[in-house]
Design an enzyme around this catalytic site. Structure first.
Site, PDB file in Angstrom:
ATOM      1  N   GLU A 283       1.015  -1.405  -0.058  1.00  0.00           N
ATOM      2  CA  GLU A 283      -0.139   0.172  -0.033  1.00  0.00           C
ATOM      3  C   GLU A 283       0.817   1.428  -0.044  1.00  0.00           C
ATOM      4  OE1 GLU A 283      -4.350  -0.055   1.782  1.00  0.00           O
ATOM      5  OE2 GLU A 283      -2.966   0.738   3.157  1.00  0.00           O
ATOM      6  N   HIS A 309       8.858 -27.020  -1.025  1.00  0.00           N
ATOM      7  CA  HIS A 309       8.194 -27.982  -1.766  1.00  0.00           C
ATOM      8  C   HIS A 309       6.790 -27.323  -2.811  1.00  0.00           C
ATOM      9  CE1 HIS A 309       9.981 -31.365   0.463  1.00  0.00           C
ATOM     10  NE2 HIS A 309      10.170 -30.476   1.186  1.00  0.00           N
ATOM     11  N   LYS A 424     -13.828   1.611  -2.976  1.00  0.00           N
ATOM     12  CA  LYS A 424     -14.974   1.898  -1.859  1.00  0.00           C
ATOM     13  C   LYS A 424     -16.415   2.435  -2.446  1.00  0.00           C
ATOM     14  CE  LYS A 424     -11.435   2.616   1.666  1.00  0.00           C
ATOM     15  NZ  LYS A 424     -10.713   3.359   2.496  1.00  0.00           N
TER      16      LYS A 424
END
Ligand code: PA5
Length: 439
Positions: A283, A309, A424
């Site tokens: 951010e 792995h 938003k």
């Protein structure tokens, strides 16, 4: 200055003199020094400023009052629930999960999502013995407000309207925000969120109060953070200042195309540092500069040994676009059960027999690091012991200041997040188009 640091920083494997072609040149790093001249002045000014900012929090935060309040909560409650998202939860959760005891007097749980199936478990909370912390700097965050508003009827049912204020504490900055207004209408106590961005707020009441309630040695965290801040304020030389040095080295690698920052803890208890770091790095650094160029370094999580792995093949032979930061606990090699000296006629068991699990863990870390270096893949190692609050405090300031250094060199502002607003606004628009159920 005597170096009493408990955080060991090993950065040699970022440089060409250690790993060859994939390393950066030490002289190139020194050449960046003039570009940090302004920042050096700001760093000193930030630390001297009496108004809280990310760097001076170790000396401006009122730890005594946080502890006083926290003690009262631990005495009264055996559970604490935190509603908050992003910077309002990740720092506190990192402290609790990295440093907290396994069986604290008051168990702290963070809810940082609005997954309805997870939140269903809140219907079973016994609010008679539970504290609720609602944390939102802006006070307008949809997720945090929804969490609080949906749990409120359950609290009212169990506690009655009057007692909710004894079980709830709000941390917010914005007196114009919805959370502050709710606190006013419900007569809830409010603590002021300091004027620092959420992702830089861990060393304030935002991170420290839940941490203290969860049994964390917050004095130790703050001592370590203060020591690292003072060390970085005092050292002007890019070669002596760990944040300038490591931030500049990561910037140089990014300039050479290594823009993926892999953080690989070889210790399960250090995993939550990566959660916190991802937000800080992504951010703060992912944004457009003044010329409209897209900038940023991408944080990626890998777990030692599990991801040996899974992701290791990519780290070793995939594109040369990554820099790996290992987080380790060197004391692990002395811990863990010993593999018995049985069945050691079986070839795959013979090398394990007689060694502790911790020795295997540490040997795998050393092997991964060496393999990366042998393939000219840059890496560095930050080592801290289990539950070492002081070292974690040092690490927090180091990572925050490294972030600011990289932002400075990229020519962007580390402290804003202009692009997230659009999502938003759209969320509100999509909600407006959905039929709400009238209950
Ligand atoms: O770091 C930030 O500023 C953000 O990630 C915020 O912490 C996050 O969006 C939550 O915001 P608020 O604390 O206002 O609810």
């Amino acid at each position: 200055m005597t170096d009493l640091s408990r955080l060991s920083i090993h950065s040699d494997n970022l440089f060409s003199d250690a790993i060859g072609a994939g390393g950066v040149d030490r002289q190139a790093l020194e050449d960046l020094s003039p570009r940090l001249a302004d920042l050096r002045e700001r760093v000193k000014a930030w630390y001297a400023d009496p108004t809280p900012n990310f760097l001076n929090l170790p000396k401006t935060t009122d730890v005594a009052t946080i502890k006083h309040r926290g003690q009262e909560f631990v005495r009264r409650f055996d559970r604490c629930i935190v509603f908050g998202i992003g910077g309002s939860s990740l720092g506190g959760e990192m402290l609790v999960r990295t440093l907290g005891p396994r069986h604290p007097k008051c168990a702290v749980t963070f809810y940082d999502n609005v997954d309805p199936s997870t939140l269903e478990e809140l219907g079973e909370v016994d609010w008679q013995h539970t504290l609720l912390l609602v944390i939102s700097k802006s006070g307008n965050t949809a997720e945090t407000l929804s969490q609080f508003l949906t749990v409120l009827p359950v609290m009212e049912h169990q506690l009655g309207d009057e007692r909710i204020k004894e079980h709830t504490l709000v941390i917010t900055e914005n007196e114009e925000g919805a959370l502050f207004e709710l606190a006013r209408r419900l007569d809830l106590p409010v603590i002021e969120h300091p004027p620092v961005g959420g992702r830089f707020s861990v060393l304030s009441v935002v991170g420290l109060l839940p941490a203290y309630i969860g049994g964390v040695d917050i004095d130790g965290v703050m001592e370590g953070a203060r020591a690292m801040a003072e060390r970085c304020v005092a050292a002007d030389s890019i070669l002596e200042n760990p944040a300038y040095f490591n931030g500049a080295a990561q910037y140089l690698h990014a300039e050479q195309g290594r823009t993926i920052s892999v953080v690989m803890p070889y210790a399960d208890h250090l995993r939550f540092i990566v959660n916190w770091f991802r937000q800080l790095w992504a951010e703060s650094l992912g944004k457009m500069d003044a010329e409209g160029r897209h900038k940023g370094l991408t944080p990626v999580e890998a777990h030692g040994v599990t991801d040996q792995h899974s992701q290791l093949q990519l780290l070793l032979e995939g594109p040369d676009d990554k820099l790996v930061t290992f987080l380790t606990n060197p004391a692990f090699r002395y811990r863990g059960s010993r593999v018995p000296m049985r069945f050691n006629d079986i070839p795959a068991i013979a090398p394990l027999a007689g060694h502790t699990i911790g020795e295997l863990f540490y040997a795998e870390f050393l092997a991964t690091r060496t393999t990366l270096s042998n393939r000219h893949r840059p890496n560095r190692t930050l080592s801290l012991l289990t539950r070492d609050a002081y070292a974690l405090g040092e690490l927090i300031i180091l990572m925050e200041l490294e972030t600011v250094v990289v932002a400075e060199l990229l020519g962007i502002n580390a402290f804003d997040q202009p692009a997230v607003e659009e999502s938003k606004v759209l969320t509100r628009q999509y909600l407006g188009k959905m039929n709400s159920v009238d209950t």
